[in-house]
Design an enzyme around this catalytic site. Structure first.
Site, PDB file in Angstrom:
ATOM      1  N   ASP A  67      44.474  21.737  57.374  1.00 11.70           N
ATOM      2  CA  ASP A  67      45.772  22.705  57.722  1.00 11.70           C
ATOM      3  C   ASP A  67      46.278  22.872  56.453  1.00 11.70           C
ATOM      4  O   ASP A  67      46.664  21.751  55.932  1.00 11.70           O
ATOM      5  CB  ASP A  67      46.614  21.828  58.835  1.00 11.70           C
ATOM      6  CG  ASP A  67      47.775  22.789  59.051  1.00 11.70           C
ATOM      7  OD1 ASP A  67      48.188  23.617  58.584  1.00 11.70           O
ATOM      8  OD2 ASP A  67      48.293  22.318  60.179  1.00 11.70           O
ATOM      9  N   GLU A 102      47.236  45.476  39.738  1.00  9.15           N
ATOM     10  CA  GLU A 102      47.034  46.008  41.023  1.00  9.15           C
ATOM     11  C   GLU A 102      47.857  47.294  41.369  1.00  9.15           C
ATOM     12  O   GLU A 102      47.435  48.262  41.785  1.00  9.15           O
ATOM     13  CB  GLU A 102      47.137  44.969  42.063  1.00  9.15           C
ATOM     14  CG  GLU A 102      46.473  45.475  43.575  1.00  9.15           C
ATOM     15  CD  GLU A 102      47.376  46.255  44.361  1.00  9.15           C
ATOM     16  OE1 GLU A 102      46.836  46.622  45.344  1.00  9.15           O
ATOM     17  OE2 GLU A 102      48.546  46.187  44.266  1.00  9.15           O
ATOM     18  N   GLU A 103      49.091  46.974  41.045  1.00  8.80           N
ATOM     19  CA  GLU A 103      50.210  47.974  41.369  1.00  8.80           C
ATOM     20  C   GLU A 103      49.968  49.298  40.618  1.00  8.80           C
ATOM     21  O   GLU A 103      50.349  50.299  41.137  1.00  8.80           O
ATOM     22  CB  GLU A 103      51.521  47.351  41.319  1.00  8.80           C
ATOM     23  CG  GLU A 103      51.775  46.217  42.112  1.00  8.80           C
ATOM     24  CD  GLU A 103      51.947  46.624  43.791  1.00  8.80           C
ATOM     25  OE1 GLU A 103      51.588  47.721  44.021  1.00  8.80           O
ATOM     26  OE2 GLU A 103      52.053  45.743  44.477  1.00  8.80           O
TER      27      GLU A 103
HETATM   28  N1  TRP Z   1      47.740  47.235  48.126  1.00 12.34           N
HETATM   29  C1  TRP Z   1      49.016  47.687  48.456  1.00 12.34           C
HETATM   30  C2  TRP Z   1      50.139  47.093  47.483  1.00 12.34           C
HETATM   31  O1  TRP Z   1      49.860  46.237  46.851  1.00 12.34           O
HETATM   32  C3  TRP Z   1      49.495  47.126  49.806  1.00 12.34           C
HETATM   33  C4  TRP Z   1      48.475  47.516  50.912  1.00 12.34           C
HETATM   34  C5  TRP Z   1      48.864  48.450  51.754  1.00 12.34           C
HETATM   35  C6  TRP Z   1      47.385  46.744  51.562  1.00 12.34           C
HETATM   36  N2  TRP Z   1      47.705  48.774  52.569  1.00 12.34           N
HETATM   37  C7  TRP Z   1      46.985  47.803  52.486  1.00 12.34           C
HETATM   38  C8  TRP Z   1      46.652  45.934  51.006  1.00 12.34           C
HETATM   39  C9  TRP Z   1      45.829  47.357  53.351  1.00 12.34           C
HETATM   40  C10 TRP Z   1      45.661  45.316  51.890  1.00 12.34           C
HETATM   41  C11 TRP Z   1      45.164  46.266  52.826  1.00 12.34           C
HETATM   42  O2  TRP Z   1      51.175  47.690  47.404  1.00 12.34           O
HETATM   43 ZN    ZN Z   2      49.973  44.436  47.147  1.00 13.41          ZN
HETATM   44 CA    CA Z   3      49.396  25.555  58.248  1.00 11.67          CA
END
Ligand code: TRP
Ligand code: ZN
Ligand code: CA
Length: 320
Positions: free
Chosen positions: A42, A170-171
């Site tokens: 857990d 990532e953004e």
């Molecule tokens: N990746 C997007 C972000 O970081 C967020 C996101 C939108 C997302 N839809 C998703 C992540 C579906 C995983 C799956 O802003």
């Molecule tokens: Zn994200």
């Molecule tokens: Ca937990």
């Protein structure tokens, strides 16, 4: 396929060999001890939240964000790396250039396991420049970190080689994960049994979405949620929206969890999950209010435990 029938059969044979003549003579005894998967621990949600508090402090001390190319990003990397090094991981930083700034991916390998079968779990660690990025994606980052630390606490000896990754930029368009996958040779890509992605797993008005991708990975998450009696929905909108896309494009089996971003929870979803119908899953998505106050603890707890369950199950550590 992620759970190879070959390795399971080999494990059963190993048990038979171990028991040898005892097993053959003792017809009245219960069957030979089966090879059972070790149950995952857990994951304490308090520990996951403690990491979120640290990421929030890092953002606050660095202009309010942890974005690519800003000091809060590298400070976030250094916070995680110190924890992983102290726990016995082999860590490395991969650098790349994006938008005229150096980006960093943090990779942590757990020593041991079959190097030809790599199971990787990852999350993006960068925020947007608009805010501290605690649900997006402190939650995924902290849950992957705490799962890695749980592997160390258990001194797990999995069948597969376990690797954990935190992605930069990532953004800006999945740039860190793309740089990582691009850096792998064809032979290295072929060693991946699967990649598990965690991006936004504690949304304040949560849904429970399981990526609708590799069937074996999807089933592992769905089984966990079925055991909790919590309904899930397949995530069909997620395709290409987070770092799993970089791995999927390279032919690697992927899966993951998601609690929703700016989209609105429908009445039917509020019926099954509770929360506010007609409101965003995360009304602070990509904004300055994505702070430690912007997290649903129950969702974060369930998804952290589901993550550990998937690593333990798909990594196929066995006890004999
Ligand atoms: N990746 C997007 C972000 O970081 C967020 C996101 C939108 C997302 N839809 C998703 C992540 C579906 C995983 C799956 O802003
Ligand atoms: Zn994200
Ligand atoms: Ca937990």
């Amino acid at each position: 396929m992620i759970l190879s029938a070959r390795s399971r059969a080999a494990a059963v044979l190993a048990v038979a060999a171990l028991l040898g003549p005892v097993a053959t003579q003792a017809a009245a005894q219960p069957a030979a001890t089966p090879v059972t998967a070790l149950a995952a621990p857990d994951i304490p949600v308090s520990s996951v939240k403690a990491h979120l508090t640290q990421l929030q402090s890092i953002a606050t001390a660095n202009g309010g964000n942890r974005a690519h190319g800003r000091p809060g990003y590298l400070a976030s990397v250094n916070y995680l790396r110190a924890k992983l090094d102290a726990a016995g991981f082999t860590t490395s930083l991969q650098t790349f250039t994006a938008s005229g700034a150096t980006g960093y991916n943090l990779i942590a390998d757990w020593p041991g396991g079959d190097p030809s079968q790599v199971l990787m779990a990852g999350a993006h660690l960068d925020s947007t420049t608009s805010g501290p990025g605690i649900n997006d994606n402190g939650t995924g980052s902290a849950a992957v970190l705490e799962t890695a630390l749980a592997v160390s606490r258990a001194q797990l000896k999995p069948e597969k080689h376990l690797r954990f990754g935190w992605w930069g930029a990532e953004e800006l368009g999945l740039l860190g994960s793309r740089a990582y996958v691009n850096s792998l040779s064809t032979a290295q890509r072929a060693t991946f049994a699967g990649y598990l992605n965690f991006d936004m797993i504690g949304s304040p008005n949560p849904g429970y979405f399981v990526y609708d991708d590799d069937p074996a990975i999807e089933k592992t998450f769905k089984d966990y949620y079925a055991g909790l009696g919590v309904p899930t929905e397949p995530d069909r909108v997620g395709d290409g929206r987070s770092d799993h896309a970089s791995f999927k494009n390279a032919g690697i089996p992927v899966g993951g969890l998601f609690t929703g971003a700016g989209e609105r929870k429908t009445a039917a979803q509020a019926q099954k999950w509770g929360g506010a119908s007609g409101q965003s899953f995360d009304r602070c998505y990509h904004s300055s209010c994505d702070t430690t106050a912007n997290v649903n603890d129950t969702a974060l707890d369930r998804n952290s435990d589901a993550l550990a369950h998937a690593v333990w199950t798909l990594g196929a550590p066995t006890v004999r």
